[in-house]
Design a protein around this motif. Structure first.
Motif, mmCIF file in Angstrom:
data_model
loop_
_atom_site.group_PDB
_atom_site.id
_atom_site.type_symbol
_atom_site.label_atom_id
_atom_site.label_comp_id
_atom_site.label_asym_id
_atom_site.label_seq_id
_atom_site.Cartn_x
_atom_site.Cartn_y
_atom_site.Cartn_z
ATOM 1 N N SER A 26 -42.037 -11.362 11.399
ATOM 2 C CA SER A 26 -40.703 -10.795 11.583
ATOM 3 C C SER A 26 -40.744 -9.320 11.225
ATOM 4 N N LEU A 27 -39.969 -8.527 11.946
ATOM 5 C CA LEU A 27 -39.880 -7.106 11.643
ATOM 6 C C LEU A 27 -38.534 -6.571 12.099
ATOM 7 N N VAL A 28 -38.177 -5.425 11.567
ATOM 8 C CA VAL A 28 -36.963 -4.752 12.006
ATOM 9 C C VAL A 28 -37.299 -4.078 13.340
ATOM 10 N N LYS B 5 -33.868 -8.809 11.131
ATOM 11 C CA LYS B 5 -35.220 -8.805 11.669
ATOM 12 C C LYS B 5 -35.277 -9.650 12.931
#
Length: 125
Positions: free
Chosen positions: A63-65, A74
């Motif tokens: 997961s990432l922004v 995210k």
């Protein structure tokens, strides 16, 4: 691709046609449709698990922004690290084909992409 590649790491999402967006008119972050994002996250989770079960290819997920959208949360993405110096473009395309095929098989088995949760339970990253 979600962000430009760094080193040998690719971060990307499988976006089914019914969830695709037109390119933004400007470089400004676009507003987020939370239902769409939740469905995309679910697609990534289920396809990664289905791909792992099929055993023909492997991608991680994380997961990432997402810097392309105006969202505090995210998003779930695939992570593909290419560490074999002999890997070719054909190898990468084969992995992408397997991702799409896995999605198609899960979708046809579930009847609709939003029902993918009934086909494969999520696993850890």
């Amino acid at each position: 691709l979600v962000v430009p590649p760094e080193a040998d790491i690719l971060l990307f999402r499988l976006v089914p046609p019914h969830l695709a967006l037109r390119p933004p008119a400007s470089e400004s972050p676009r507003p987020v449709n939370e239902a769409r994002e939740a469905e995309l996250d679910l697609v990534q989770q289920r396809v990664q698990e289905g791909l792992k079960q099929r055993g023909l290819a492997f991608v991680s997920r994380t997961s990432l922004v997402d810097p392309r959208v105006d969202r505090g949360g995210k998003c779930t993405v695939f992570l593909r690290a290419v560490i074999n110096a002999q890997s070719t473009e054909a190898d990468a395309l084969a992995v992408l084909r397997e991702l799409k095929l896995t999605y198609s098989q899960l979708k046809s088995g579930a009847g609709h992409a939003t029902d993918l949760g009934e086909v494969a339970a999520p696993s850890g990253h």
